[in-house]
Write an enzyme that holds these catalytic residues in place. Structure first.
Site, PDB file in Angstrom:
ATOM      1  N   LYS A  24       0.840  -1.209   0.000  1.00 16.15           N
ATOM      2  CA  LYS A  24       0.000   0.000   0.000  1.00 16.15           C
ATOM      3  C   LYS A  24       0.871   1.253   0.000  1.00 16.15           C
ATOM      4  O   LYS A  24       0.495   2.265  -0.594  1.00 16.15           O
ATOM      5  CB  LYS A  24      -0.900  -0.006   1.235  1.00 16.15           C
ATOM      6  CG  LYS A  24      -1.452   1.341   1.608  1.00 16.15           C
ATOM      7  CD  LYS A  24      -2.121   1.314   2.963  1.00 16.15           C
ATOM      8  CE  LYS A  24      -2.231   2.698   3.568  1.00 16.15           C
ATOM      9  NZ  LYS A  24      -0.989   3.231   4.143  1.00 16.15           N
ATOM     10  N   ARG A  98      -3.539  10.623   1.755  1.00 15.64           N
ATOM     11  CA  ARG A  98      -2.411  11.555   1.837  1.00 15.64           C
ATOM     12  C   ARG A  98      -1.637  11.619   0.518  1.00 15.64           C
ATOM     13  O   ARG A  98      -0.764  12.453   0.335  1.00 15.64           O
ATOM     14  CB  ARG A  98      -1.436  11.116   2.947  1.00 15.64           C
ATOM     15  CG  ARG A  98      -2.056  11.122   4.313  1.00 15.64           C
ATOM     16  CD  ARG A  98      -1.043  10.973   5.395  1.00 15.64           C
ATOM     17  NE  ARG A  98      -0.126  12.087   5.477  1.00 15.64           N
ATOM     18  CZ  ARG A  98      -0.449  13.296   5.886  1.00 15.64           C
ATOM     19  NH1 ARG A  98      -1.682  13.560   6.245  1.00 15.64           N
ATOM     20  NH2 ARG A  98       0.457  14.246   5.933  1.00 15.64           N
ATOM     21  N   ASP A 312       4.157   1.074  11.822  1.00 19.03           N
ATOM     22  CA  ASP A 312       2.907   0.403  11.424  1.00 19.03           C
ATOM     23  C   ASP A 312       2.820  -1.036  11.946  1.00 19.03           C
ATOM     24  O   ASP A 312       1.764  -1.643  11.913  1.00 19.03           O
ATOM     25  CB  ASP A 312       2.784   0.398   9.891  1.00 19.03           C
ATOM     26  CG  ASP A 312       2.997   1.777   9.337  1.00 19.03           C
ATOM     27  OD1 ASP A 312       2.036   2.516   9.207  1.00 19.03           O
ATOM     28  OD2 ASP A 312       4.168   2.133   9.073  1.00 19.03           O
ATOM     29  N   VAL A 334       7.786   7.618  16.074  1.00 15.86           N
ATOM     30  CA  VAL A 334       7.527   8.169  14.733  1.00 15.86           C
ATOM     31  C   VAL A 334       6.265   9.047  14.715  1.00 15.86           C
ATOM     32  O   VAL A 334       6.259  10.139  14.141  1.00 15.86           O
ATOM     33  CB  VAL A 334       7.454   7.043  13.685  1.00 15.86           C
ATOM     34  CG1 VAL A 334       7.149   7.606  12.298  1.00 15.86           C
ATOM     35  CG2 VAL A 334       8.765   6.267  13.653  1.00 15.86           C
ATOM     36  N   ARG A 420      -9.103   0.514   3.181  1.00  8.78           N
ATOM     37  CA  ARG A 420      -8.109   1.460   2.662  1.00  8.78           C
ATOM     38  C   ARG A 420      -6.773   0.787   2.402  1.00  8.78           C
ATOM     39  O   ARG A 420      -6.033   1.194   1.499  1.00  8.78           O
ATOM     40  CB  ARG A 420      -7.879   2.572   3.697  1.00  8.78           C
ATOM     41  CG  ARG A 420      -8.532   3.875   3.348  1.00  8.78           C
ATOM     42  CD  ARG A 420      -7.935   5.006   4.136  1.00  8.78           C
ATOM     43  NE  ARG A 420      -6.507   5.083   3.946  1.00  8.78           N
ATOM     44  CZ  ARG A 420      -5.639   5.479   4.876  1.00  8.78           C
ATOM     45  NH1 ARG A 420      -6.063   5.807   6.062  1.00  8.78           N
ATOM     46  NH2 ARG A 420      -4.357   5.534   4.621  1.00  8.78           N
TER      47      ARG A 420
HETATM   48  N1  EPU Z   1       6.409  15.000   9.358  1.00  9.24           N
HETATM   49  C1  EPU Z   1       6.443  16.355   9.578  1.00  9.24           C
HETATM   50  N2  EPU Z   1       6.305  17.185   8.482  1.00  9.24           N
HETATM   51  C2  EPU Z   1       6.114  16.697   7.224  1.00  9.24           C
HETATM   52  C3  EPU Z   1       6.087  15.308   7.017  1.00  9.24           C
HETATM   53  C4  EPU Z   1       6.238  14.476   8.117  1.00  9.24           C
HETATM   54  O1  EPU Z   1       6.609  16.809  10.701  1.00  9.24           O
HETATM   55  O2  EPU Z   1       5.986  17.509   6.291  1.00  9.24           O
HETATM   56  C5  EPU Z   1       6.530  14.078  10.526  1.00  9.24           C
HETATM   57  C6  EPU Z   1       5.224  13.324  10.787  1.00  9.24           C
HETATM   58  O3  EPU Z   1       4.325  14.102  11.539  1.00  9.24           O
HETATM   59  C7  EPU Z   1       5.690  12.094  11.517  1.00  9.24           C
HETATM   60  C8  EPU Z   1       7.049  11.825  10.856  1.00  9.24           C
HETATM   61  O4  EPU Z   1       7.449  13.045  10.218  1.00  9.24           O
HETATM   62  O5  EPU Z   1       5.877  12.377  12.867  1.00  9.24           O
HETATM   63  C9  EPU Z   1       7.051  10.710   9.847  1.00  9.24           C
HETATM   64  O6  EPU Z   1       6.084  10.943   8.838  1.00  9.24           O
HETATM   65  P1  EPU Z   1       6.287  10.445   7.335  1.00  9.24           P
HETATM   66  O7  EPU Z   1       6.322  11.635   6.441  1.00  9.24           O
HETATM   67  O8  EPU Z   1       7.446   9.521   7.310  1.00  9.24           O
HETATM   68  O9  EPU Z   1       4.960   9.633   7.098  1.00  9.24           O
HETATM   69  P2  EPU Z   1       4.037   9.608   5.802  1.00  9.24           P
HETATM   70  O10 EPU Z   1       4.835   9.668   4.580  1.00  9.24           O
HETATM   71  O11 EPU Z   1       2.920  10.577   5.984  1.00  9.24           O
HETATM   72  C10 EPU Z   1       4.096   7.027   5.431  1.00  9.24           C
HETATM   73  C11 EPU Z   1       3.078   5.935   5.411  1.00  9.24           C
HETATM   74  C12 EPU Z   1       2.630   5.628   6.826  1.00  9.24           C
HETATM   75  C13 EPU Z   1       3.832   5.212   7.630  1.00  9.24           C
HETATM   76  C14 EPU Z   1       4.891   6.332   7.596  1.00  9.24           C
HETATM   77  C15 EPU Z   1       6.160   5.965   8.325  1.00  9.24           C
HETATM   78  C16 EPU Z   1       2.005   6.230   3.307  1.00  9.24           C
HETATM   79  C17 EPU Z   1       0.799   6.606   2.540  1.00  9.24           C
HETATM   80  N3  EPU Z   1       1.943   6.348   4.609  1.00  9.24           N
HETATM   81  O12 EPU Z   1       3.424   8.171   5.955  1.00  9.24           O
HETATM   82  O13 EPU Z   1       1.747   4.524   6.734  1.00  9.24           O
HETATM   83  O14 EPU Z   1       3.445   4.983   8.956  1.00  9.24           O
HETATM   84  O15 EPU Z   1       5.213   6.645   6.234  1.00  9.24           O
HETATM   85  O16 EPU Z   1       6.764   4.855   7.740  1.00  9.24           O
HETATM   86  O17 EPU Z   1       2.998   5.804   2.742  1.00  9.24           O
HETATM   87  C18 EPU Z   1      -0.084   3.187   7.301  1.00  9.24           C
HETATM   88  O18 EPU Z   1       0.261   2.459   6.382  1.00  9.24           O
HETATM   89  O19 EPU Z   1      -1.015   2.902   8.105  1.00  9.24           O
HETATM   90  C19 EPU Z   1       0.597   4.465   7.480  1.00  9.24           C
HETATM   91  C20 EPU Z   1       0.165   5.419   8.306  1.00  9.24           C
END
Ligand code: EPU
Length: 446
Positions: A24, A98, A312, A334, A420
């Site tokens: 995903k 997202r 996750d 995280v 989802r």
């Molecule tokens: N963060 C910021 N600012 C930003 C972006 C991130 O402060 O602009 C912070 C977040 O708040 C968090 C940390 O950085 O505390 C990590 O966030 P990250 O950007 O790595 O997460 P993401 O890209 O939004 C993806 C996965 C998540 C998974 C995380 C961590 C997708 C669609 N989502 O999220 O997956 O937990 O990386 O590996 O790829 C899930 O599958 O249930 C899920 C939530």
């Protein structure tokens, strides 16, 4: 309360075999990458989950033709006629996922402008997108925020830049990759995320003609090129879904063969699974996970970015830890609010206490900011069926595991959210012998 409800009659081990498909957290991003190509791309191993449908809809609004290929789970994406989409049509996707934020770079390259709707995704913390907009500005984009969404403009070609992320964010790293590949000159990204899904996205981009090299210290160098072509790619398997089923096997004293699961991306999880007392066996086609009998062991666990223990994986494993003997300590580093789901587990009979302090070896960003991000799980606890409302994707699947491990019947509300990210989960549960049913009034409406 939502009216999509599942009745779960717990107390039986889950046994049998299920098949997982592409991740995903890679597939929708590889679909966005197709926007960058001049010709069609072919993506294989695509799961039938809602995040894929959302991205498919958004791509189609932008003139990308998306159709299924001959192979089961194959999508063919043709971006030959990318065009601006109607803002109201894009806005209809607000709050759904997202992934739309990742359309920024590709649309700026293709059209010189982009409109991004309000984002959705799981409520597991503030989930800001400041890193994304900061890096896009560095590439030369101008950004205006409006109540309905965000407008971005790049009157000239975006240019390569030096970026250091404040945290190795998965999304922000993807944003940089999808933007830098067609930007003019070299981009140096420091403190990048290096999750397996990121590496697979780099493979996709390299197939398209990109020049990307990964350093040993979270540095990624991208040399922009003038043009990219389509790709043919088989998405890596979903290691997060595989771990969810592994935890379901452990918590229900079951035995599940996860066809398609791969050892390489799951090594950290497998070590932890073994420390808790779970058994597994890897072969060329998948991984078998089972409860070998006897007591499960309490552990100290800290989530982290890859190659650490993936956040996750935390929620499903916590359910299994309620069945371990002793005190387990969990430090979530995280997301600041990924332990809220434990309240419902306590209602079922678990003993989980949350703390604002960092209960781990590494002090994290959340300790000083007063978030309840550490937990002590005291077990083993007998779980009793209960009324549950699904809070987020992984928390929701964890409630299913808890309900399956519990004695009696649970009524789980908001079950649709699981679609989802978990393909066909109802059929898989039934294949594993779970006693689940839709309430009579819901069946009448199908
Ligand atoms: N963060 C910021 N600012 C930003 C972006 C991130 O402060 O602009 C912070 C977040 O708040 C968090 C940390 O950085 O505390 C990590 O966030 P990250 O950007 O790595 O997460 P993401 O890209 O939004 C993806 C996965 C998540 C998974 C995380 C961590 C997708 C669609 N989502 O999220 O997956 O937990 O990386 O590996 O790829 C899930 O599958 O249930 C899920 C939530």
């Amino acid at each position: 309360m939502t009216d999509d409800v599942l009745l779960v009659h717990g107390g039986n081990p889950l046994e049998g075999e299920i098949q997982i498909r592409g991740a995903k957290n890679l597939v929708p991003k590889a679909m966005v990458a197709a926007l960058l190509g001049q010709g069609p791309s072919r993506l294989r191993n695509v799961p039938d989950i809602r995040d894929v449908k959302v991205v498919r809809g958004l791509l189609q609004l932008h003139g990308v033709t998306v159709r299924t290929g001959d192979e089961d789970g194959e999508l063919i994406l043709d971006p030959s006629h990318v065009e601006s989409a109607n803002v109201a049509d894009i806005d209809a996707h607000a709050g759904s996922s997202r992934i739309p934020i990742l359309f920024c770079g590709p649309l700026l390259h293709r059209l010189g402008h982009a409109f991004i709707p309000g984002l959705g995704g799981c409520d597991i913390g503030g989930r800001p997108v400041d890193f994304h907009f900061d890096v896009l500005r560095q590439f030369g984009a101008t950004i205006e925020k409006h109540p309905q969404g965000t407008y971005l403009v790049a009157p000239q070609r975006l240019h390569g830049t030096k970026i250091e992320l404040p945290f190795p964010s998965v999304g922000a790293t993807e944003q940089v990759l999808l933007t830098a590949v067609l930007a003019e000159g070299v981009t140096e990204l420091r403190n990048a995320a290096i999750e397996p899904e990121i590496v697979d996205l780099i493979c996709v981009l390299q197939k398209m003609g990109a020049i990307i090299s990964m350093g040993t210290d979270r540095t990624i160098l991208i040399t922009g090129v003038d043009e990219l072509d389509g790709y043919t790619h088989r998405a890596l398997p979903d290691r997060l879904e595989a771990a969810s089923w592994a935890c379901a096997a452990l918590a229900t004293k079951g035995d599940i063969y996860v066809r398609g699961a791969r050892q390489l991306e799951m090594m950290t999880f497998l070590n932890t699974f073994r420390k808790v007392g779970g058994a597994f066996e890897v072969d060329d086609e998948g991984i078998r996970f089972w409860h070998p009998g006897g007591e499960l062991k309490a552990i100290a666990l800290e989530t982290d970015v890859h190659p650490g223990f993936q956040t996750d994986w935390q929620q499903p494993l916590v359910v299994a830890l309620t069945q371990a003997t002793g005190l387990s300590i969990v430090h979530e580093t995280v997301y600041e609010s990924r332990l809220g789901f434990t309240g419902a587990l306590n209602q079922m009979g678990a003993h989980i206490q949350l703390y604002r302090e960092c209960l781990g070896a590494t002090p994290c960003r959340f300790g000083a900011r007063n978030f309840q991000h550490s937990a002590v799980v005291s077990g083993p606890s007998k779980l009793i069926g209960s009324e549950l409302v699904i809070p987020d994707l992984r928390g929701g699947f964890s409630y299913l595991i808890a309900a399956l491990a519990a004695e009696g019947t649970s009524t789980v509300h908001g079950i649709d959210l699981i679609n989802r990210g978990y393909e066909n989960f109802m059929a898989k549960l039934r294949d594993l012998g779970a006693h689940v049913e839709l309430p009579a009034e819901q069946l009448a409406t199908i």
